[in-house]
Design an enzyme around this catalytic site. Structure first.
Site, PDB file in Angstrom:
ATOM      1  N   PRO A   1       0.835  -1.199   0.000  1.00  0.00           N
ATOM      2  CA  PRO A   1       0.000   0.000   0.000  1.00  0.00           C
ATOM      3  C   PRO A   1       0.872   1.252   0.000  1.00  0.00           C
ATOM      4  O   PRO A   1       1.714   1.425   0.885  1.00  0.00           O
ATOM      5  CB  PRO A   1      -0.803  -0.127   1.300  1.00  0.00           C
ATOM      6  CG  PRO A   1       0.024  -1.000   2.175  1.00  0.00           C
ATOM      7  CD  PRO A   1       0.781  -1.924   1.280  1.00  0.00           C
ATOM      8  N   MET A   2       0.677   2.122  -0.988  1.00  0.00           N
ATOM      9  CA  MET A   2       1.504   3.323  -1.114  1.00  0.00           C
ATOM     10  C   MET A   2       0.622   4.540  -1.335  1.00  0.00           C
ATOM     11  O   MET A   2      -0.122   4.599  -2.311  1.00  0.00           O
ATOM     12  CB  MET A   2       2.507   3.169  -2.268  1.00  0.00           C
ATOM     13  CG  MET A   2       3.539   2.094  -2.043  1.00  0.00           C
ATOM     14  SD  MET A   2       4.682   1.909  -3.439  1.00  0.00           S
ATOM     15  CE  MET A   2       3.640   0.996  -4.595  1.00  0.00           C
TER      16      MET A   2
ATOM     17  N   CYS B   1       3.876   2.805   9.301  1.00  0.00           N
ATOM     18  CA  CYS B   1       4.223   4.096   8.712  1.00  0.00           C
ATOM     19  C   CYS B   1       5.137   4.903   9.630  1.00  0.00           C
ATOM     20  O   CYS B   1       4.772   5.183  10.772  1.00  0.00           O
ATOM     21  CB  CYS B   1       2.965   4.892   8.406  1.00  0.00           C
ATOM     22  SG  CYS B   1       3.337   6.521   7.725  1.00  0.00           S
TER      23      CYS B   1
ATOM     24  N   ASN C   1       9.050  -7.786   3.448  1.00  0.00           N
ATOM     25  CA  ASN C   1       8.995  -6.539   2.691  1.00  0.00           C
ATOM     26  C   ASN C   1      10.263  -5.739   2.933  1.00  0.00           C
ATOM     27  O   ASN C   1      10.747  -5.654   4.059  1.00  0.00           O
ATOM     28  CB  ASN C   1       7.756  -5.744   3.124  1.00  0.00           C
ATOM     29  CG  ASN C   1       7.695  -4.344   2.534  1.00  0.00           C
ATOM     30  OD1 ASN C   1       7.495  -3.375   3.257  1.00  0.00           O
ATOM     31  ND2 ASN C   1       7.848  -4.208   1.237  1.00  0.00           N
ATOM     32  N   GLY C   2      10.793  -5.153   1.854  1.00  0.00           N
ATOM     33  CA  GLY C   2      11.959  -4.299   1.989  1.00  0.00           C
ATOM     34  C   GLY C   2      13.065  -4.644   1.027  1.00  0.00           C
ATOM     35  O   GLY C   2      13.630  -5.744   1.095  1.00  0.00           O
TER      36      GLY C   2
END
Length: 345
Positions: A18-19, A102, A204-205
């Site tokens: 999600p961005m 976030c 993720n990353g």
């Protein structure tokens, strides 16, 4: 296959992160069509949903062709997060995701996003409130911890699983790292290898190539990977990873025809979603990323971002196809930008 409650995904699924201001419905559609297995909305404020603001309500929109898709919400108040979960439930996405990752100051200062990492008991209460408020499968996206001294993701994973969440996505950095340094997947692997953990764990990353995706799949044993920055302007990353995992071969870079096709497709869906003027405007930031690499492109770029008529833009795209006919893009490494979004990258 990988299951998130009743959602069945293929082996080693690829998730679109999600961005904020990127992963809107038109972009999610083109990612889905190029191999992404599970999409997430831009993150949505629980306060905004409760207040029924236009911006938050618009983010709940879903095209049927992008499913399965999860709506991601954030907040630091149990009551409002619970109410937001009930609102999301009525819009009938495939799952509800909670953002505890976030790192942006404006979100953290409100006691939300990765700000919740300072209080794991609060994180558990917030998650429990969401699980109880909705019939949807609930998942969580978070980070390793607040800072180097509080990398408590192993404890967090167990406690969140106990609340009833159905999957966990982990970004391999702390909040204080923001997007700096290399993501630490060793701790993600420890969560996955914990015999008490039975829900899917997604890493993720820093995934920016098919080769790295295969390397991390084999080294860390996660159930799938979430991709953010590498997909910006390059939704083909999903199909390239899938092809490499299946064959060990690197696909050629997408052709000019394919790139123009995606520009047209996303513009078409953007106009369908937002209306003509707003849809045209929201696409302007995407053209350069899709067509990056074309020489002497300044004049065409200006002509793409000037018109308000989508048909005129389609004509310009056709002219680009004619002007650069035969041009071959190189398979250059994807550069990961420090994208200050909703922190899922």
């Amino acid at each position: 296959m990988v299951k998130i409650d009743n959602i069945v995904l293929p082996d080693f699924p690829l998730l679109l992160a999600p961005m904020e201001d990127v992963s809107d419905p038109p972009f999610r559609v083109v990612c889905r069509e190029n191999g992404a297995d599970l999409m997430y909305t831009e993150f949505i404020s629980s306060d905004g949903l409760v207040k029924d603001t236009d911006k938050c309500r618009r983010k709940l929109a879903i095209f049927e062709e992008e499913r399965p898709v999860g709506v991601q919400i954030f907040g630091g108040d149990e009551g409002k997060l619970s109410m937001a979960a009930k609102i999301v439930d009525m819009t009938q996405p495939d799952l509800l995701d909670i953002n505890f990752g976030c790192p942006i100051k404006g979100i953290v200062s409100r006691g939300a996003g990765s700000g919740v990492l300072k209080d794991i008991d609060l994180m558990v209460r917030l998650t429990t409130a969401c699980v109880k408020a909705t019939q949807l499968p609930v998942t969580v996206k978070t980070r390793l911890g607040w800072d180097e001294d509080t990398k408590n993701i192993e404890e967090v994973a167990e406690r969140l699983q106990d609340t009833g969440i159905k999957a966990l996505a982990i970004h391999g950095r702390t909040r204080t790292q923001m997007y700096k340094g290399e993501a630490n997947w060793e701790l993600i692997a420890k969560v996955k290898n914990n015999p008490r953990i039975h829900i899917p764990i997604f890493g993720n990353g820093d995934i920016d190539s098919p080769q790295k995706a295969l390397e991390y799949k084999n080294r860390y044993g996660v159930d799938g990977i979430m991709i953010g920055r590498a997909a910006i302007g390059y939704p083909w990353i999903f199909r390239e990873i899938k092809h490499y995992l299946q064959t060990g071969e690197i696909l050629a870079a997408p052709t000019l025809e394919e790139r123009i096709g995606v520009c047209k497709r996303q513009l078409e869906k953007s106009v369908q979603w937002k209306g003509e003027l707003a849809g045209v405007y929201s696409m302007r930031k995407h053209y350069f990323n899709y067509l990056k690499g074309l020489p002497d492109f300044k004049e065409f770029r200006s002509r793409l971002v000037t018109p308000a008529d989508p048909l005129e833009i389609m004509t310009v795209l056709d002219e680009i196809g004619e002007a650069y006919a035969g041009f071959e893009f190189s398979q250059a490494p994807i550069k990961l930008i420090n994208y200050h979004e909703n922190c899922a990258l």
